[in-house]
Design a protein around this motif. Structure first.
Motif, PDB file in Angstrom:
ATOM      1  N   GLN A   1       0.872  -1.035   0.101  1.00  0.00           N
ATOM      2  CA  GLN A   1      -0.255  -0.035  -0.293  1.00  0.00           C
ATOM      3  C   GLN A   1       0.858   1.103  -0.349  1.00  0.00           C
ATOM      4  OE1 GLN A   1      -2.817   0.687   3.098  1.00  0.00           O
ATOM      5  NE2 GLN A   1      -4.401   2.141   2.707  1.00  0.00           N
TER       6      GLN A   1
ATOM      7  N   GLU B   1      -4.263  -2.460  -1.527  1.00  0.00           N
ATOM      8  CA  GLU B   1      -4.879  -0.896  -2.127  1.00  0.00           C
ATOM      9  C   GLU B   1      -4.449   0.151  -2.919  1.00  0.00           C
ATOM     10  OE1 GLU B   1      -6.386   1.693   1.171  1.00  0.00           O
ATOM     11  OE2 GLU B   1      -6.887   0.383   2.109  1.00  0.00           O
TER      12      GLU B   1
ATOM     13  N   ASP C   1      -5.401   0.551  -5.878  1.00  0.00           N
ATOM     14  CA  ASP C   1      -6.318   1.554  -6.315  1.00  0.00           C
ATOM     15  C   ASP C   1      -6.355   2.968  -5.667  1.00  0.00           C
ATOM     16  OD1 ASP C   1      -7.374   0.568  -4.119  1.00  0.00           O
ATOM     17  OD2 ASP C   1      -9.986   0.867  -5.268  1.00  0.00           O
ATOM     18  N   SER C   2      -5.472   2.823  -4.877  1.00  0.00           N
ATOM     19  CA  SER C   2      -5.343   4.362  -4.124  1.00  0.00           C
ATOM     20  C   SER C   2      -4.218   5.073  -3.973  1.00  0.00           C
ATOM     21  CB  SER C   2      -5.025   3.917  -2.253  1.00  0.00           C
ATOM     22  OG  SER C   2      -3.998   3.708  -2.184  1.00  0.00           O
TER      23      SER C   2
ATOM     24  N   THR D   1      -9.512  -3.741  -0.979  1.00  0.00           N
ATOM     25  CA  THR D   1      -9.927  -2.191  -1.637  1.00  0.00           C
ATOM     26  C   THR D   1     -10.865  -1.888  -1.059  1.00  0.00           C
ATOM     27  OG1 THR D   1     -10.449  -1.234  -3.951  1.00  0.00           O
ATOM     28  CG2 THR D   1     -11.034  -2.986  -3.152  1.00  0.00           C
ATOM     29  N   HIS D   2     -11.142  -1.039  -0.820  1.00  0.00           N
ATOM     30  CA  HIS D   2     -12.143  -0.207  -0.273  1.00  0.00           C
ATOM     31  C   HIS D   2     -13.032   0.074  -1.704  1.00  0.00           C
ATOM     32  CE1 HIS D   2     -11.450   1.577   3.805  1.00  0.00           C
ATOM     33  NE2 HIS D   2      -9.925   1.816   3.303  1.00  0.00           N
TER      34      HIS D   2
ATOM     35  N   LEU E   1     -11.826  -0.547  -8.722  1.00  0.00           N
ATOM     36  CA  LEU E   1     -11.514  -1.021  -9.052  1.00  0.00           C
ATOM     37  C   LEU E   1     -12.058  -2.768  -9.724  1.00  0.00           C
ATOM     38  CD1 LEU E   1      -8.329  -1.598  -9.187  1.00  0.00           C
ATOM     39  CD2 LEU E   1      -7.844  -2.452  -6.828  1.00  0.00           C
TER      40      LEU E   1
END
Lengths: 255, 481
Positions: free
Chosen positions: A90, A176, A178-179, A207-208, A212
């Motif tokens: 991350q 994560e 995608d962050s 992921t949150h 994604l």
């Protein structure tokens, strides 16, 4: 049923400084599958990723982690990596003065050494670097820069996936990823990951956001809450979470 | 340390000067202690001309009036200067008949450094096969150099063969009375190298190859003098990456460089003396004075990789006397276990438009103390002087220390001086990141350290950079538990 289990986690408990974070996780991931793990902040998603990778900061109490049936408990992080575990961090760290290329060369040759193989010939290495960097639309100049030093958030994440492409792991955990990515970068990274999907490997996407998962479509979705998997389902579960948030699950879990 | 050997420790701890007194001047070892008679005896032994003897005596008299400096950030038990023998046979290493008799740990280190078998034998003190005739190799080098008019020989030989040059330059950059150790060296220096590059000549080879074959064992009080005439160029490499098994505890060398108008001297050092064991016992004291003088448009670059010695006290410096002259200092200093290093440079800007660059990388591990000490001095007449200094420290663990002592004295308001300093620690997160990519901790540290030192490693001659890189790895082995 054919046994093609890639990862099997049984009743995993882990704590740091006597604080229990993982409170009995069960998870089975077969080769060829993509699993998504979602959940609110602080539910233990990153801890789970790091415990699988062997981060020694965490104390594993009960439970087992099996990779292709082999218990990882006694293995160091590098030995797990040699067996094909890959973690896309991350927050990737900076290593000043070490180029991306040099880092990858070292990583690949160390893994080969562990398998009793010679160093990868330079031309083969270069070819591979060229291929994988093209796949992820990475500028060649980028590869001679110091690892993660001065990289933007998006560059760091793309670099993680580039490393995944180079290492060709059996089990990849994307924490994560995608962050920090804008929509174009997200698409490139997701395309890259999709190209790496095969029947012989497995991917866990943490992921949150459902966003994604529009690009990397999972076979299964799990919700981690308060150190436990409270709900599992198919990709539709992600949509439901997007719509309803996590609160209904929290209530459910509290009951 | 990887090459710590029980035997060597014993050798270092039990003084070897126990064989009684020899008064016979022809014998190989002079009695302990230092007085005018000893200085004269050393000079006689080397069949030096009277002016040289007198020079030594002047230095000795000055030394007697001086006190050992205490300002450095190091603590050690001062040597008893009357308990040292100031002239001993150069080769006191044990002789072996084959490599099989040599300590396997030492050989392992050689192997890691990628040193050839022939060179291994030479370094370990094994009688070299007739096939590998180092003397003839050296002669070939000498011939090539002689064709260009380059003089490269021992300082003793230079005193005999080229007295006019030695007389003209010796002590002009580091005066006899410069400091305590320099004065001591001037009085008793054993040997060293002399190098003279004639006007307009570019030395066709790194003076390392020759050096490594011939000077594997260096003296306790080494004296080096390099003179580059107008418009000439030389790259000089001192030292060796291989572990130096020297029995002498005190080393006080002096190096003088003279770069005349438009000349360039690159001076690279790799120092890997015995650092003492992991308990801090034994090890070499290295008190060195190195200084270069730049005339108009001249350039001097010092590059050093310091990994050895128990105590290091060393500040390779540049006097930028001529207008438009350039001084550079690139340094990597590694300390591990109980090592102490106080090292840096002095850049003295006297001429107009002079430029200096300082890049210092200190790496401390174990319980060691690593200090950078640097002076940038701009004289009132030095218009438009420029300096850039960068001092980076890398710490491993939490029992070591890194210190930076920058001194800046600018007496001309046109001076531009920049100083940057950073301190970082090898983070557990960096190690874990590497581990996760399949790189074990030892290798991860090597990778991080090499990355940290890269700007300086890049300044080393190619063949040597690779060895120096491996040397860093070996020096830090076992520094993380």
């Amino acid at each position: 049923m054919k046994n093609n289990s890639m990862l099997e986690i049984k009743n995993l408990h882990a704590s740091v400084d006597d604080k229990e974070i993982l409170k009995g996780i069960d998870l089975k991931v077969n080769a060829g599958e993509v699993h998504a793990i979602m959940g609110p902040n602080g539910s233990g998603k990153s801890t789970l990723a790091e415990v699988i990778a062997g981060q020694e900061e965490f104390e594993v109490g009960e439970g087992n982690i099996l990779l292709e049936g082999e218990d990882l408990e006694e293995l160091s992080p590098e030995e797990r990596a040699h067996k094909g575990v890959f973690l896309s961090f991350q927050y990737p760290v900076e290593i000043p003065g070490v180029s991306v290329t040099n880092f990858m060369k070292t990583a690949i040759n160390e893994s080969r050494k562990a398998q009793g193989l010679e160093d990868m010939p330079a031309n083969e290495m270069l070819k591979k670097i060229r291929e994988k960097s093209e796949m992820l639309e990475i500028d060649r100049k980028f590869l001679s820069r110091s690892l993660n030093e001065g990289f933007s958030g998006g560059e760091k994440k793309r670099n993680e996936i580039f490393q995944m492409a180079m290492m060709e792991p059996k089990l990849a955990i994307l924490d994560e990823t995608d962050s920090g990515l804008d929509i174009d970068a997200l698409r490139i990274v997701a395309n890259g990951v999709n190209k790496l999907r095969s029947k012989d490997n497995a991917i866990i996407v943490i992921t949150h956001y459902q966003r994604l998962l529009e690009y990397i479509v999972p076979d299964f979705v799990h919700v981690l809450y308060n150190g436990k998997i409270v709900k599992s389902g198919t990709k539709e579960l992600a949509l439901e979470l997007e719509e309803k948030g996590y609160d209904w699950l929290k209530e459910e879990a509290a009951v | 340390m990887a090459y710590t050997e029980e035997e060597l420790k014993k050798e270092l701890e039990t003084k070897e000067y126990e064989y009684g007194f020899y008064t016979d001047i022809e014998s190989d070892t002079l009695p302990k202690g230092l007085n005018e008679e000893i200085v004269i005896a050393i000079s006689k032994k080397k069949e030096e001309p009277d002016w040289m003897t007198e020079w030594r005596l002047e230095a000795f008299r000055a030394w007697q009036e001086m006190e050992e400096p205490e300002w450095a950030n190091v603590t050690y038990k001062k040597p008893d200067f009357q308990d040292i023998s100031y002239y001993s046979a150069p080769n006191k290493k044990p002789k072996y008949n084959s490599l099989d008799e040599v300590d396997p740990e030492l050989l392992e280190t050689f192997k890691k450094l990628g040193i050839s078998v022939d060179e291994q034998k030479k370094l370990a003190g094994v009688a070299v096969d007739i096939v590998m005739d180092s003397v003839s190799v050296a002669t070939t080098f000498k011939k090539t150099l002689a064709e260009k008019g380059i003089i490269f020989c021992s300082i003793s030989e230079a005193i005999q063969e080229h007295p006019e040059l030695v007389k003209k330059y010796l002590g002009t950059v580091v005066p006899k009375k410069d400091n305590f150790y320099a004065a001591l060296n001037s009085a008793v220096f054993s040997d060293g190298s002399f190098c003279y590059i004639p006007k307009g000549v570019r030395c066709p080879m790194e003076l390392s190859t020759y050096f490594r074959i011939n000077q594997a064992g260096t003296g306790q009080f080494e004296r080096t003098l390099v003179v580059a005439e107008e418009g000439s160029y030389v790259s000089y490499l001192e030292g060796c990456t291989a572990p130096m098994r020297d029995e002498n505890q005190l080393h006080a060398a002096v190096v003088e460089l003279i770069a005349l108008d438009d000349a360039e001297i690159k001076y690279s050092t790799v120092q890997n003396w015995y650092p003492g064991n992991d308990q801090g016992k034994g090890g070499v004291f290295n008190f060195v004075t190195k200084r270069g003088l730049c005339e108009k448009n001249a350039k001097i670059s010092w590059t050093q990789v310091e990994t050895g010695s128990a105590v290091t006290w060393k500040y390779p410096s540049c006097i930028l006397k001529g207008d438009h002259s350039i001084g550079e200092f690139y340094s990597i200093a590694v300390t591990n276990n109980f090592q102490q290093a106080d090292t840096g440079t002095k850049m003295v800007h006297l001429g107009k438009n002079t430029k200096s660059t300082i890049i210092s990388k200190g790496i401390s591990a174990g319980q060691s103390q690593n200090s950078y000490r640097g002076l940038v001095q701009v004289n009132s007449r030095a218009e438009n002087a420029r300096n850039f200094s960068q001092c980076d420290s890398l710490l491993m663990g939490n029992r070591c220390g890194a210190h930076t002592f920058p001194y800046i004295e600018a007496k001309n308001k046109t001076a531009q001086i920049e100083h940057e300093a950073t301190t970082s620690k090898i983070g557990e997160d960096q190690i874990f990141y590497c581990n996760q990519r399949g790189i074990d901790t030892e290798k991860a540290i090597a990778l991080i350290v090499n990355g940290f030192s890269k700007e300086v490693l890049n300044k080393l001659p190619m063949e040597f950079a690779v060895e120096a890189q491996k040397l860093l790895e070996i020096s830090l082995e076992g520094s993380v538990g």
